[in-house]
Write an enzyme that holds these catalytic residues in place. Structure first.
Site, PDB file in Angstrom:
ATOM      1  N   CYS A   1       5.678   3.830   2.597  1.00 45.44           N
ATOM      2  CA  CYS A   1       6.364   4.964   3.204  1.00 45.44           C
ATOM      3  C   CYS A   1       6.612   4.717   4.689  1.00 45.44           C
ATOM      4  O   CYS A   1       7.707   4.950   5.203  1.00 45.44           O
ATOM      5  CB  CYS A   1       5.523   6.218   2.982  1.00 45.44           C
ATOM      6  SG  CYS A   1       6.356   7.740   3.405  1.00 45.44           S
TER       7      CYS A   1
ATOM      8  N   GLY B   1       0.829  -1.204   0.000  1.00 45.72           N
ATOM      9  CA  GLY B   1       0.000   0.000   0.000  1.00 45.72           C
ATOM     10  C   GLY B   1       0.860   1.249   0.000  1.00 45.72           C
ATOM     11  O   GLY B   1       2.057   1.207   0.271  1.00 45.72           O
ATOM     12  N   CYS B   2       0.241   2.374  -0.317  1.00 44.10           N
ATOM     13  CA  CYS B   2       0.983   3.628  -0.408  1.00 44.10           C
ATOM     14  C   CYS B   2       1.473   4.075   0.964  1.00 44.10           C
ATOM     15  O   CYS B   2       2.661   4.330   1.162  1.00 44.10           O
ATOM     16  CB  CYS B   2       0.106   4.708  -1.058  1.00 44.10           C
ATOM     17  SG  CYS B   2      -1.524   4.902  -0.313  1.00 44.10           S
ATOM     18  N   TYR B   3       0.550   4.167   1.916  1.00 47.00           N
ATOM     19  CA  TYR B   3       0.955   4.561   3.259  1.00 47.00           C
ATOM     20  C   TYR B   3       1.980   3.582   3.826  1.00 47.00           C
ATOM     21  O   TYR B   3       2.932   3.975   4.508  1.00 47.00           O
ATOM     22  CB  TYR B   3      -0.257   4.567   4.201  1.00 47.00           C
ATOM     23  CG  TYR B   3      -1.145   5.770   4.101  1.00 47.00           C
ATOM     24  CD1 TYR B   3      -0.668   7.054   4.321  1.00 47.00           C
ATOM     25  CD2 TYR B   3      -2.514   5.621   3.833  1.00 47.00           C
ATOM     26  CE1 TYR B   3      -1.506   8.159   4.271  1.00 47.00           C
ATOM     27  CE2 TYR B   3      -3.360   6.717   3.777  1.00 47.00           C
ATOM     28  CZ  TYR B   3      -2.857   7.987   4.002  1.00 47.00           C
ATOM     29  OH  TYR B   3      -3.697   9.071   3.952  1.00 47.00           O
ATOM     30  N   THR B   4       1.746   2.301   3.562  1.00 46.55           N
ATOM     31  CA  THR B   4       2.602   1.298   4.190  1.00 46.55           C
ATOM     32  C   THR B   4       4.020   1.344   3.635  1.00 46.55           C
ATOM     33  O   THR B   4       4.977   1.235   4.391  1.00 46.55           O
ATOM     34  CB  THR B   4       1.997  -0.100   3.992  1.00 46.55           C
ATOM     35  OG1 THR B   4       1.735  -0.305   2.616  1.00 46.55           O
ATOM     36  CG2 THR B   4       0.718  -0.232   4.766  1.00 46.55           C
TER      37      THR B   4
END
Lengths: 355, 355, 355, 355
Positions: free
Chosen positions: D154, D149-152
């Protein structure tokens, strides 16, 4: 009708003071002070005020102003007021300082964080920290009010009741704050250019931002002891608004059945209501409520919500304000209202502007 | 204290009506109509109104509302009011329609541009076009006011005096207008998503936008003959504001020395002042003045400036408004004030919010 | 592999040159010139280049650079190149100037509009106006290319074929242009602060903007006679992108049946295709097509659409570019590719970034 | 040249895949799958791709596609791939899934957080979590990659080395993340309208966001035990970019002199360099470095900085990515490169676009 003078009327906070005071029925502005624009029409500096303000900008001779005005607002750089304040001035007028000069009681803390010498520490004891919802009674009788910082207003109000009532461990407090760009002022600096801020977010002043000791001092009064926290400000591509997302470990409290347990949502909400239930300017969104800066834009409101995370035993508290209103000019006027015995909401019945 | 009902209170224009009427000392809102949110708390739909509005949304039964309210605002899709309006309603209440249903006198023009049948053309003659600065006297005695469109308010007011006095050739008029995104409404449509609008500008509805005949009709009254213009709207990545940049060829007028020549800046400015010099809501920036939408944001002001280009013999007129205030809700309240004999600025002393 | 030097590498156009040249397979940057940041690491000035550029900024000694580099880009203020250019330099290297110094053939026009003396008018005749799609062959053999302005590239390309073929009357041309803020440069000026630009749109430089004579000169070549137009730029709250909305009266042309009539959509489109049908960087959206700046962002494309308004006999032409790419650095590299015989798209296969 | 098919090519992540793959020298797109736009030209759905993509959208028949393509990217809603994946498909092609279906090893955790049944848990064990810098070797040999995922991406990369080496206590980890709006997808939903997002910041999904267990699982592998954290996402008014500000208590480590003490800046930096020093896509800004999302926009970079706060004993780690590139499509292509033995940077030499 009292007479108000503004020193620093052409910064963003000063301009917001002008906007608010124009709608105030008990005060009129008699002095638009601005070192940079002396003798220029104020409405040339702020086109929104065309035809609403006919005055020209004047310089910052505070002693002369003190004889003319019932109240002086100083929306000036750190160190200005401390450098010019005298007992004579305070005998003639009330002063509400939007800078940091009188916010910290300990001159050494001030000098450590602000890296400048404090030129008139003799007024520090007298100065009242103008966080109205916390210090209302002292403000009423003050001659000199230190108007709280924008980040600090939001950060402190969001956590204060839970610190005061021991629901959270203040030393676990982490404040992750996000601010619109008007908080950076109207100075022509490269990092504040549209192209640098737009489509961008960044942290800055990490662990060294000057609002940190201010938050710590005030929450320390609530906790009854010294408090050390983490505070991280971020610059957000919007004009106005501060959102503070605050994290802290919940402390066990006595439950109705006599056992100790971390507080429930209802218990947290009850504490918020105990402190803020009757406050006009604080709107409690309740458990699960996530404030949005847009919902308070242009108003003096503070919106507060929270969420308990049982998995980690932490609470996430969230507060939103308009940094130029409750975070600066609005709170300053609220302080003025208290100091002069006006209705506290006078001039501040500003419904948030959306969208 | 009169009673006001709003049908369509949960669109952006309706919400702005709510914001403005909350500060009005002669009117109170008794009906928050919203087909989409019946029985929901209004403040759930618009978080900014939390604690300021306690009402729930109601449906759009205008006949019932007409018996309750002194004035009804319809901020509804085209065709709604024309489909339900009756003589009975108008006997009971005054109606201010923010849709286009009664703006165009010629039902055929309406049906050509809006592609829907007009269900009650019998009220077209009676309806007054509520452009206050132009039709003030008729508005005072109206039962039914057609509140002008956002683009049209700005476009017409910017050019009207020069058309009326023959300083420009109306058939050379080109209106290049730029609008914030709130003009597109609160409907959940892909082209209005943040990521589609942000960092983007585009024209749309080129040569077919429905505000074209409205501008033409009103300027035609000024010119004393039919007028055909070009109107091109653009979508700008901002919430509020309309800027109209208008181009027209200057016509020679008689000069003091008896010769014919294109008008000077002073002559143009004099014409603007003749029409608007005493208007509270119109601010004339004078020759060379370039209005900015930010300077009128949140207010009912229209800022107008112009520049003569001697090289081409054209004048560039520029007007700026807040599309939700003077372009919708503010002008609607200004009309209400006129219809009920209130002070024209009542509820509209909104200083522009900057930044 | 040729060697390229950039004087003015730390402005926005210079930085875009760096971004593009980093991906070019036939050129390498050997000189990052920047008067303001001498000896500082380039990647400190532009954080996006961290680890991609290890060089430090150097000063602007163009004579030294001319001996080192095969091509020099000058992304410098007006007057800089004219003040230092010599025949020696041009013997050693090719020069692509992104300033206005060599764009206008008539030195008097330059001095009238730019208000500075031209220090080396002797090179004006030789300089080639680097609008690749119009002057491709001359560019191939040039030593000195005047890279067109951002507004002008967009404005000229959008109207050129219709002017050249006589479909529109050039003296009726009105160019209403809208630009993102990067066009204003990276200087720390108050009007370019985030809070001043965001949520705002305004016209500026009305009837006096310096790109006006450049558009007029180039369209004049197309028309075969002198042309005078109106050009109005606007500042839009976005980083990149220019949209030019252009209005002109259509001229009657001979129809298949021998009569004279204003051109049809098909005829207009045919003219566009005649000129641009084989151009890689020009995308014709066809009749009714409305270009959006977002669709070309980060790329060297020019998107062009148009709409005929039969009611007024005018055509509305619309063109969109990325002001930093086709409006500056991209076109400069396209010129370099032509001058050195590289594939014209080399380094410019930049798909537009969306959203 | 391998053949790539995209299912879900018209969401923002799918569109970014298209942009990146167009510049890839070893892969070509053979299938633009889009349930919503079947038979429509892709370039009508994404105007930026006009003339670059001539294909029409096709449906989502993955079995047919599996026979045509060497690799399939699924940029689809949660549950889609799990509902259609078969052993046959994996025998014919490699699959890189941008949804969450195969990110969590424990099907119960998936079903708890995503509230849907997992239809093909039999592939969970085989699926490789495609965080390239951590799982590079497994990715090389994978048939099925779960793209993080995107948040993950980062959040994990920013903290992983310090967790792995025991420099921080993972249970004190608080991730305060801020994302641009493209992360919310291209669905036409009211909260994602321009006017709702612009000039606004808010937290959402507080303590219940689905990326939480993904971060916990991966950091748990680093810590060698189960980890529980706080994760709070925020919506920021910008198109692209994620900034994760992460807080954790430092743990004492053995110092050169044998004593135990919290790590110094140099020790922290050394650990980051041990893990990322040779990684092309991770740029270490060093102590005091504050990443900005704008510096990575359009690129596959992860910028990481940190600050130690000795007063509280905590470290503030900050990471920035472009959510659509390293947070989605870029990392997916990086995974493809690894799976097919291409150069890892192929197609990803995208210099960040600024401004």
């Amino acid at each position: 009708m009292i007479k108000a003078g503004i020193i620093g009327a052409t910064g963003y906070a000063g301009a917001e003071l002008v906007r608010i005071l124009l709608g105030h029925r008990e005060a009129e502005i008699v002095w638009y002070g601005s070192r940079s624009y002396i003798d220029e029409k104020y409405a040339k500096v702020y086109g929104n005020m065309f035809r609403l303000v006919e005055d020209v900008c004047r310089d910052d001779r505070i002693e002369e102003l003190a004889r003319e005005a019932d109240v002086i607002f100083t929306a000036t750089p750190q160190g200005f007021l401390a450098g010019v304040l005298t007992e004579d001035i305070l005998k003639n007028t009330k002063v509400i300082d939007l800078s940091a000069d009188y916010r910290l009681k300990d001159v050494k803390v001030y000098e450590d964080w602000y890296k400048i010498e404090h030129k008139s520490p003799q007024f520090l004891e007298e100065a009242v920290y103008g966080l109205c919802e916390v210090n209302r009674e002292q403000v009423r009788h003050a001659r000199l009010v230190a108007n709280p910082g924008c980040y600090t207003t939001c950060s402190i109000l969001t956590a204060f009741p839970l610190v005061k009532e021991g629901l959270i461990d203040p030393d676990t407090l982490i404040v992750d704050a996000k601010s619109g760009t008007s908080g950076a002022g109207r100075g022509a600096k490269l990092p504040n250019l549209f192209c640098e801020v737009n489509e961008n977010i960044k942290a800055y002043g990490v662990s060294v931002h000057r609002h940190t000791p201010e938050i710590e001092e005030q929450l320390g009064y609530g906790a009854g002891r010294q408090v050390t926290i983490n505070f991280t400000p971020h610059l957000v591509p919007m004009n106005r608004g501060i959102l503070a997302t605050e994290y802290a470990s919940l402390q066990k409290v006595k439950q109705p059945d006599g056992t100790l347990a971390i507080p429930t949502e209802e218990q947290v909400q009850a504490v918020y209501e105990k402190y803020y239930g009757k406050e006009y300017f604080i709107r409690l969104l309740g458990p699960g409520g996530c404030p949005e800066t847009k919902w308070v834009e242009g108003s003096n409101f503070v919106d507060i919500g929270f969420q308990i995370d049982k998995r980690t035993g932490r609470i996430i508290m969230m507060g939103a304000i308009d940094n130029l209103v409750k975070g600066a000019a609005g709170q300053a006027v609220q302080n003025m209202n208290l100091m002069f015995g006006f209705k506290e909401q006078e001039g501040l019945a500003l419904a948030p502007v959306f969208p």
